[in-house]
Write a protein that holds these residues in place. Structure first.
Motif, short mmCIF file in Angstrom:
data_model
loop_
_atom_site.label_atom_id
_atom_site.label_comp_id
_atom_site.label_asym_id
_atom_site.label_seq_id
_atom_site.Cartn_x
_atom_site.Cartn_y
_atom_site.Cartn_z
N SER A 64 -22.66 -7.06 16.43
CA SER A 64 -24.20 -6.74 16.33
C SER A 64 -24.32 -5.82 15.30
O SER A 64 -23.94 -4.96 14.89
CB SER A 64 -24.54 -6.03 17.63
N ALA A 65 -25.46 -6.01 14.60
CA ALA A 65 -26.11 -5.09 13.55
C ALA A 65 -26.35 -3.72 14.12
O ALA A 65 -26.40 -2.67 13.47
CB ALA A 65 -27.23 -5.66 12.90
N ALA A 66 -26.68 -3.71 15.48
CA ALA A 66 -27.04 -2.30 16.07
C ALA A 66 -25.93 -1.59 16.13
O ALA A 66 -26.25 -0.41 16.61
CB ALA A 66 -27.51 -2.61 17.72
N ALA A 67 -24.72 -1.95 15.77
CA ALA A 67 -23.46 -1.05 15.91
C ALA A 67 -23.57 -0.17 14.81
O ALA A 67 -22.59 0.58 14.74
CB ALA A 67 -22.29 -1.97 16.02
N ALA A 68 -24.33 -0.17 14.03
CA ALA A 68 -24.38 0.51 12.52
C ALA A 68 -24.42 1.96 13.11
O ALA A 68 -25.01 2.41 13.88
CB ALA A 68 -25.33 0.17 11.51
N GLY A 69 -23.49 2.84 12.21
CA GLY A 69 -23.64 4.30 12.45
C GLY A 69 -24.63 4.93 11.83
O GLY A 69 -24.93 6.19 12.06
N ASP A 70 -25.37 4.29 10.73
CA ASP A 70 -26.44 5.08 10.23
C ASP A 70 -27.76 4.12 9.70
O ASP A 70 -27.19 2.72 9.71
CB ASP A 70 -26.08 5.86 8.80
N ALA A 117 -28.07 -12.17 9.31
CA ALA A 117 -28.98 -13.22 8.97
C ALA A 117 -28.34 -14.28 8.17
O ALA A 117 -28.67 -15.41 8.35
CB ALA A 117 -30.15 -12.33 8.50
N LEU A 118 -27.53 -13.85 7.12
CA LEU A 118 -26.95 -14.97 6.44
C LEU A 118 -25.95 -15.69 7.15
O LEU A 118 -26.07 -16.88 6.98
CB LEU A 118 -26.21 -14.10 4.93
N ALA A 119 -25.22 -15.12 7.83
CA ALA A 119 -24.20 -15.96 8.85
C ALA A 119 -24.82 -16.72 9.63
O ALA A 119 -24.29 -18.05 9.86
CB ALA A 119 -23.31 -14.93 9.64
N GLN A 120 -25.85 -16.48 10.33
CA GLN A 120 -26.53 -17.36 11.35
C GLN A 120 -27.61 -18.23 10.75
O GLN A 120 -27.70 -19.23 11.43
CB GLN A 120 -27.13 -16.37 12.37
N LEU A 121 -28.48 -17.81 9.87
CA LEU A 121 -29.55 -18.59 9.45
C LEU A 121 -29.71 -19.55 8.33
O LEU A 121 -30.13 -20.38 7.91
CB LEU A 121 -30.81 -17.59 9.30
N LYS A 178 -32.90 -14.46 18.55
CA LYS A 178 -31.99 -13.53 19.12
C LYS A 178 -31.80 -12.34 18.11
O LYS A 178 -31.87 -11.13 18.50
CB LYS A 178 -30.52 -14.19 18.92
N LEU A 179 -31.68 -12.56 16.68
CA LEU A 179 -31.80 -11.35 15.87
C LEU A 179 -33.21 -10.75 15.76
O LEU A 179 -32.98 -9.44 15.71
CB LEU A 179 -31.66 -11.93 14.44
N LEU A 180 -34.08 -11.11 15.92
CA LEU A 180 -35.44 -10.87 16.11
C LEU A 180 -35.53 -9.72 17.03
O LEU A 180 -35.73 -8.39 17.06
CB LEU A 180 -36.55 -11.73 16.12
N VAL A 181 -35.09 -10.21 18.37
CA VAL A 181 -35.34 -9.51 19.76
C VAL A 181 -34.14 -8.31 19.55
O VAL A 181 -34.63 -7.33 20.13
CB VAL A 181 -35.03 -10.48 20.80
N ALA A 182 -33.30 -8.33 19.20
CA ALA A 182 -31.80 -7.56 19.18
C ALA A 182 -32.33 -6.43 18.20
O ALA A 182 -31.83 -5.34 18.57
CB ALA A 182 -30.83 -8.26 18.99
N ASN A 183 -33.05 -6.51 17.12
CA ASN A 183 -33.33 -5.53 15.90
C ASN A 183 -34.54 -5.32 15.61
O ASN A 183 -34.66 -4.09 15.01
CB ASN A 183 -32.50 -6.26 14.91
N PHE A 184 -35.55 -5.85 16.03
CA PHE A 184 -37.02 -5.54 16.04
C PHE A 184 -37.66 -5.19 17.33
O PHE A 184 -37.25 -5.60 18.31
CB PHE A 184 -37.94 -6.62 15.38
#
Length: 210
Positions: free
Chosen positions: A29-35, A47-51, A67-73
């Motif tokens: 998940s992109a949400a795992a980023a530390g900053d 997004a590149l990988a999935q779309l 899924k990306l939209l709901v998870a990150n926006f």
């Protein structure tokens, strides 16, 4: 009628999240980023990988985009901001239907744009702390023809993750653009939120059939 200009602005904006680097996997998940800057870079990987890819069907791309939209926006917060002062005049039933249609609108209008990926380059230009857990990530897209575009992402610290609240393209806010367009629909139809809901319902049905 919801204006085409808003669609084009938003399409450029959401396409940008697919332009940042190597392929990733949805499980990471992109949400795992530390900053916050890393969050945006990781989201681009996802997004590149999935779309992006000619072998992905329209339905598959739409579902992956959702899924990306709901998870990150923070889609509910964005939807409420876009509706503006009319949120308080809408009934609870109208609010609920509007939020569902707003998400469908974003998915239907923007998911297929990723099939148009054409080699743009994406770089992070800086981070500005806004206070109260808010961050602006400044990025630049360089197109193959040499033109560039500035995109500023507004993120909220969401505990161990981040949520995107808005995106500005060359200083033009996606949320404000959609709010102006949606308000115009409502104002031109007697101030009724139901008129916007009807317009969104017709638009999403048209996109799904297209």
């Amino acid at each position: 009628m919801i204006a085409r200009r808003a669609f084009l602005i938003g399409a450029t904006a959401l396409l940008a999240i697919g332009l940042s680097g190597p392929l990733g996997f949805l499980a990471r998940s992109a949400a795992a980023a530390g900053d916050p800057a890393e969050f945006i870079r990781n989201l681009g990987d996802e997004a590149l990988a999935q779309l992006v890819g000619s072998d992905i069907t329209k339905a598959e791309r739409a579902e992956r985009f959702r899924k990306l939209l709901v998870a990150n926006f923070d889609v509910p917060a964005i939807g409420k901001t876009v509706l503006g002062r009319y949120w308080k005049t809408a009934t609870p039933e109208e609010q609920q239907e509007y939020q569902k249609l707003f998400e469908d609108f974003l998915v239907g209008n923007y998911a297929q744009r990723f099939g148009q990926y054409a080699g743009e380059k994406f770089t992070t230009a800086g981070v500005r702390e806004e206070g109260d857990g808010m961050h602006t990530i400044m990025t630049v897209i360089a197109r193959p023809n040499g033109q560039t575009a500035r995109l500023d992402w507004l993120l909220r610290d969401d505990g161990d993750s981040y949520k995107i609240l808005d995106l500005k393209i060359e200083g033009i806010s996606m949320s404000e653009t959609h709010r102006s367009e949606f308000a115009s629909v409502i104002q031109n139809n007697g101030g009724k939120v139901a008129s916007l809901i009807d317009a969104l319902r017709k638009k999403t049905a048209q996109m799904n059939a297209g």
